[in-house]
Design an enzyme around this catalytic site. Structure first.
Site, PDB file in Angstrom:
ATOM      1  N   GLU A  35       0.842  -1.211   0.000  1.00 18.68           N
ATOM      2  CA  GLU A  35       0.000   0.000   0.000  1.00 18.68           C
ATOM      3  C   GLU A  35       0.870   1.252   0.000  1.00 18.68           C
ATOM      4  OE1 GLU A  35      -3.256   0.231  -1.104  1.00 18.68           O
ATOM      5  OE2 GLU A  35      -3.508  -1.347   0.375  1.00 18.68           O
ATOM      6  N   HIS A  36       0.514   2.202  -0.869  1.00 22.15           N
ATOM      7  CA  HIS A  36       1.274   3.453  -1.026  1.00 22.15           C
ATOM      8  C   HIS A  36       2.698   3.171  -1.507  1.00 22.15           C
ATOM      9  CE1 HIS A  36      -1.713   6.342   0.459  1.00 22.15           C
ATOM     10  NE2 HIS A  36      -2.080   5.388   1.299  1.00 22.15           N
ATOM     11  N   THR A  37       2.872   2.051  -2.201  1.00 24.87           N
ATOM     12  CA  THR A  37       4.172   1.752  -2.807  1.00 24.87           C
ATOM     13  C   THR A  37       4.155   2.060  -4.303  1.00 24.87           C
ATOM     14  OG1 THR A  37       3.364  -0.497  -3.028  1.00 24.87           O
ATOM     15  CG2 THR A  37       4.891  -0.086  -1.222  1.00 24.87           C
ATOM     16  N   ASP A  38       2.951   2.165  -4.899  1.00 27.20           N
ATOM     17  CA  ASP A  38       2.907   2.242  -6.372  1.00 27.20           C
ATOM     18  C   ASP A  38       3.580   3.505  -6.891  1.00 27.20           C
ATOM     19  OD1 ASP A  38       0.729   3.755  -5.396  1.00 27.20           O
ATOM     20  OD2 ASP A  38      -0.597   3.185  -7.038  1.00 27.20           O
ATOM     21  N   ALA A 127     -15.979   3.290  -1.046  1.00 25.70           N
ATOM     22  CA  ALA A 127     -15.320   2.273  -0.221  1.00 25.70           C
ATOM     23  C   ALA A 127     -13.827   2.169  -0.512  1.00 25.70           C
ATOM     24  CB  ALA A 127     -15.987   0.917  -0.457  1.00 25.70           C
ATOM     25  N   SER A 132     -13.652   4.330  -9.729  1.00 31.48           N
ATOM     26  CA  SER A 132     -13.272   5.249 -10.818  1.00 31.48           C
ATOM     27  C   SER A 132     -12.447   4.525 -11.877  1.00 31.48           C
ATOM     28  CB  SER A 132     -12.521   6.467 -10.281  1.00 31.48           C
ATOM     29  OG  SER A 132     -11.353   6.086  -9.596  1.00 31.48           O
ATOM     30  N   ASP A 176      -4.527   0.838  -9.659  1.00 34.42           N
ATOM     31  CA  ASP A 176      -5.974   0.615  -9.757  1.00 34.42           C
ATOM     32  C   ASP A 176      -6.377   0.251 -11.179  1.00 34.42           C
ATOM     33  OD1 ASP A 176      -5.825   1.398  -7.174  1.00 34.42           O
ATOM     34  OD2 ASP A 176      -6.912   3.284  -7.411  1.00 34.42           O
TER      35      ASP A 176
END
Length: 390
Positions: A35-38, A127, A132, A176
């Site tokens: 998470e938050h690595t991309d 959520a 999107s 995403d």
């Protein structure tokens, strides 16, 4: 998926009877770990879900674009034209498909005709399961098939991300859109966000299931804090680059980071970088453990991921922490926040036999701690964006 017959009836009610209606689907996604690595050049490990966005589309004989969403019926039909695609606040959700149309044209892809589009999404709104991206990918695949453009799926993914970055103005990484576009049933995707190299890992959960729990806390802070975290990581990287030959934080091992973290002057920036580096390392180990069938070790790494997001990255917040802690008090292999943070969802690896107890007990404990009711979804892992042939 909503009854197709109902969707087709609604389509003809709104847009009239003439011409062939075609159907497309793009899934939402959940990130298992990473998470938050991309945007820090690291690895992520998402999978596409069996919920997402269904899109019914029909070519027109002029350059008009008409958008309608079953999820926002009170907004009604939103109109635009191929030669005048602008971001407009009042167009709300329709800015996502408009952005994709705009990127296609700016990339020199000729769209000869307008289209009538009806969208229906069954991803819980707000959520953080990436509705999107699923709207963007459904639009991209639709244009590709409808106009026989023969664009490679990874290229469609890049166009979708570009639409969100440049048209909508959200500075997201590529995860995403990649998960929605490239998902594979029964598999998660290990993606190197710097090179876009990817491999599929079978998700053999044996007697466990993936449960998504929604905090039902609206993510008011997520966007501003997201941009703040990005700049903290960029500052840390810039300082490290004065002494190290690296492209991104994802290039560092944990040991290399520990040996050089003194270069980062600001303590907050140092913590943010520590998360990016350690989370990337955890993700690579987690995939190995999963491939070996060691679900228990995978679950422990999920827990460690949450703690790092809570203490070093500081993006969890009271509700996510309460929901994860309630899960940890039950018989789970692992639980962590997933997505941008500050609300949204947790992902939990739960024993099938304990599922009902888990949902009841975690729901009660969470409500007692926060006054909010959580929603729970047992999710399946589905394929990426595609045309649905009747």
């Amino acid at each position: 998926m909503e009854n197709m017959k109902e969707l087709r009836e609604k389509f003809t009610e709104i847009f009239g009877e003439d011409g062939e209606i075609r159907t497309f689907f793009a899934p939402g996604r959940v990130n298992l770990i990473g998470e938050h690595t991309d945007y820090n050049g690291g690895h992520v490990f998402p999978c596409a879900l069996d919920i997402g966005t269904t899109l019914l589309a029909r070519k027109r004989d002029d350059n008009l674009l008409r958008f309608y969403s079953m999820n926002f019926p009170d907004i009604g039909v939103i109109e635009s034209r191929l030669d005048n695609l602008l971001y407009e606040e009042k167009d709300d959700w329709a800015n996502y498909p408009k952005g994709v149309l705009d990127v296609f044209q700016k990339e020199g892809i000729s769209l000869p005709l307008g289209v009538d589009l009806l969208f229906y999404g069954n991803i819980p709104n707000g959520a953080g399961l990436s509705s999107s991206a699923s709207i963007e990918l459904a639009t991209g695949v639709m244009l590709n098939e409808l106009f026989e453009l023969k664009i490679d799926q990874v290229q469609l993914v890049k166009y979708a991300q570009k639409a969100e970055n440049e048209f909508v103005g959200v500075n997201c990484g590529i995860m995403d859109q990649f998960a929605s576009g490239m998902g594979k049933e029964g598999h998660a995707i290990l993606l190197d966000c710097q090179t876009l190299e990817y491999t599929y890992s079978p998700l053999q959960l044996s007697d466990h299931v993936l449960v998504i729990a929604n905090t039902n806390k609206r993510r008011g802070l997520a966007d501003s804090k997201y941009n703040e975290r990005r700049s903290e990581c960029e500052r840390a990287l810039a300082q490290l680059q004065t002494e190290l030959d690296i492209q991104s934080l994802g290039d560092l091992t944990v040991d290399e980071f520990e040996a050089h973290k003194y270069i980062i002057e600001n303590e907050t920036d140092r913590k943010r970088a520590k998360h990016a580096v350690s989370e990337n390392a955890r993700t690579l180990v987690a995939v190995e453990k999963l491939n070996e069938g060691d679900l228990e070790a995978f679950g422990k790494l999920m827990n460690a991921s949450h703690l790092s997001l809570m203490k070093d990255y500081e993006v969890t917040g009271e509700e996510l922490d309460a929901l994860v802690e309630a899960a940890w008090n039950e018989d789970v292999l692992g639980a962590r926040m997933t997505g941008a943070g500050f609300g949204g969802c947790t992902i939990n690896l739960v024993n099938k036999e304990k599922l009902d107890d888990f949902i009841k007990n975690v729901g009660d404990a969470y409500e007692e701690a926060t006054g909010l009711k959580a929603d729970f979804y047992v999710v399946g892992i589905g394929d990426g964006a595609r045309e649905i042939k009747n």
